[in-house]
Design an enzyme around this catalytic site. Structure first.
Site: not given
Length: 498
Positions: A178-179, A241
């Site tokens: 999950d960036h 996020h």
């Protein structure tokens, strides 16, 4: 934490001809190489179904590289090659295996180290993973597999994906990326919270009045509405996020920076989250801009004309534990708004009445993007003979504090490096994923059912639905009066002149 990879690692990027690989994965690998964080002896292979030659492949990926001179770019491209093949083709995967083994033999590698990056849609994960395990996997070596979100569409599909991948790769081998967990300011949360007693001591219901985590984009779906229509803003950025940010913001102190210690605390706080109430949400969908220049969501030809897809949502959240009981928390996210920004706002309770009849509340703002910053709004006496107070800043803005030459890794750079080093801290664990989907799936089912109200239409380029201000007030956020917050302070008002 697993052992770090060495100097002779085979890195394979699946989906190498796609946008994600071209715009994020390969530029991140180049960024690490440019900064000396990736050995010049690694082997990087792009794999995809597209029939393109090696030169075209290198031209495509290098178009998105940042920094570095032409010599550095060419050095990196010499490490790369391309293989075209199907994702279920044992013949093509055998070709991939032979390429890897040839590289390892040339460099005298005794124990293979292989990193596979799946820059692919989730629908292909199981197929690729199965073929990899059957054809390319080396049981005597070390393997790491990075998979991109979304990790399923809901709880059931997530569990199915987990069930399919579990027999193929161990949890230690899997890295769910999950960036947002790679963003510099998100990674800084643990240090800000637990490395500063002035914050750690007041990080609870006794001092904090409300918390917001907000995500704003100044653009719409831009022709991708057909894809977004089946996703929606809640599934796109909130269940993953923003929830990841919130867990780091609210969890208790881990015993160490050990990856499992950090992830244990994230799971613990998720278990304390209350059920997401369907009557505690604000839903919106963007329409045309007020000047008519920007199209509404339904104007996208790829979107159904009667779509109720949510492009803006604000959710109230409660955490039921000793630290946070009763503190209202809001996650909010939207497209086609007045600006692009992701930030955390923590508003503190007011000081005791008495000597101050009227004074503003302290507020800690952590800006994740753009222009990373941490600033604390404090009350201070206006300089001079005035006895008035003014709200001002204790300000840490990265662009002014650190020189332009200071390297702050992009999110994907940081996470690929973590995987290379065997650090799971900033990747999503299986039980964490399961709890998050269990939390959000009932809400998603409601939003996407006929029971949910039609989303409120808000103009493209606005702040969002009209009910937003009242929603935030309902959840404890106090708006400061206009004019009370000045930065820089240039014209103090002088009172009590003799």
């Amino acid at each position: 934490m697993s052992a770090s990879f060495g100097n002779h690692v085979s890195i394979v990027v699946f989906g190498a001809s796609g946008d994600l690989a071209k715009k994020k994965t390969f530029p991140a690998l180049f960024g690490l190489f440019r900064e000396g964080q990736l050995p010049s002896s690694v082997k990087i292979i792009g794999y995809a179904r597209s029939e393109i030659d090696d030169a075209d492949f290198k031209k495509r990926i290098s178009a998105h590289f940042k920094g570095g001179d032409e010599n550095k770019i060419q050095e990196f491209l010499k490490l790369t090659s391309y293989i075209s093949g199907g994702y279920d083709s044992e013949e093509s995967f055998t070709k991939l295996k032979e390429s890897i083994e040839s590289y390892e033999a040339e460099n005298g590698v005794e124990k293979s180290e292989r990193l596979f990056y799946l820059a692919l849609p989730p629908s292909t994960f199981t197929t690729v993973a199965s073929t990899l395990k059957k054809v390319v996997y080396d049981k005597n070596g070390t393997t790491r597999l990075i998979v991109e979100k979304p990790f399923g569409h809901d709880l059931e599909s997530s569990r199915t994906l987990q069930k399919d991948l579990a027999p193929l790769f161990t949890e230690e081998e899997l890295y769910r990326i999950d960036h947002y967990l790679g963003k510099e300011m998100v990674k800084n949360l643990l240090v800000l919270r637990f490395g500063n007693e002035m914050f750690n001591g007041v990080w609870n219901k006794d001092h904090i009045k409300s918390i917001q985590v907000s995500f704003k984009e100044a653009f719409g779906t831009q022709g991708r509405g057909g894809y977004f229509d089946s996703i929606g803003i809640v599934r796109d950025v909130m269940q993953n996020h923003l929830l990841q940010v919130l867990t780091l913001l609210t969890m208790d102190r881990p015993v160490s920076f050990d990856p499992e210690a950090v992830r244990d605390e994230k799971v613990k706080i998720l278990k304390a989250f209350g059920e997401l109430e369907t009557d505690d949400i604000l839903l919106g969908q963007y329409g045309k801009s007020e000047d008519g220049k920007e199209p509404g969501y339904l104007d996208d030809e790829t979107v159904k004309s009667d779509s109720k897809c949510v492009t803006y949502a604000a959710l109230g959240i409660q955490i039921h534990n000793e630290r946070w009981e009763g503190v209202p928390i809001v996650l909010r996210a939207g497209k086609a708004l007045d600006e692009s920004k992701v930030e955390i706002r923590i508003q503190f309770k007011p000081v005791a009445r008495g000597m101050f009849k009227e004074i503003q509340r302290n507020e800690l703002v952590i800006r994740i993007q753009p222009d990373e910053a941490v600033y604390l709004k404090i009350n201070s006496k206006i300089p001079g003979i005035s006895t008035e107070t003014s709200m001002t800043d204790l300000d840490l803005t990265y662009s002014t504090r650190y020189s332009k030459d200071f390297w702050i890794p992009e999110a994907y750079e940081a996470l690929i490096r973590d995987c290379y080093l065997g650090n799971h801290s900033n990747f999503v664990r299986d039980d964490e994923l399961d709890i998050s989907w269990a939390l959000f799936t009932p809400l998603l089912n409601y939003i996407e059912s006929d029971k949910a109200p039609a989303p409120e239409i808000y103009p493209y380029g606005s702040k969002g639905p009209k009910g937003l201000r009242d929603f935030l007030k309902k959840h404890g956020y106090v708006f400061a009066d206009e004019g009370t917050y000045q930065w820089p302070l240039t014209n103090p008002t002088v009172k009590g002149k003799i």
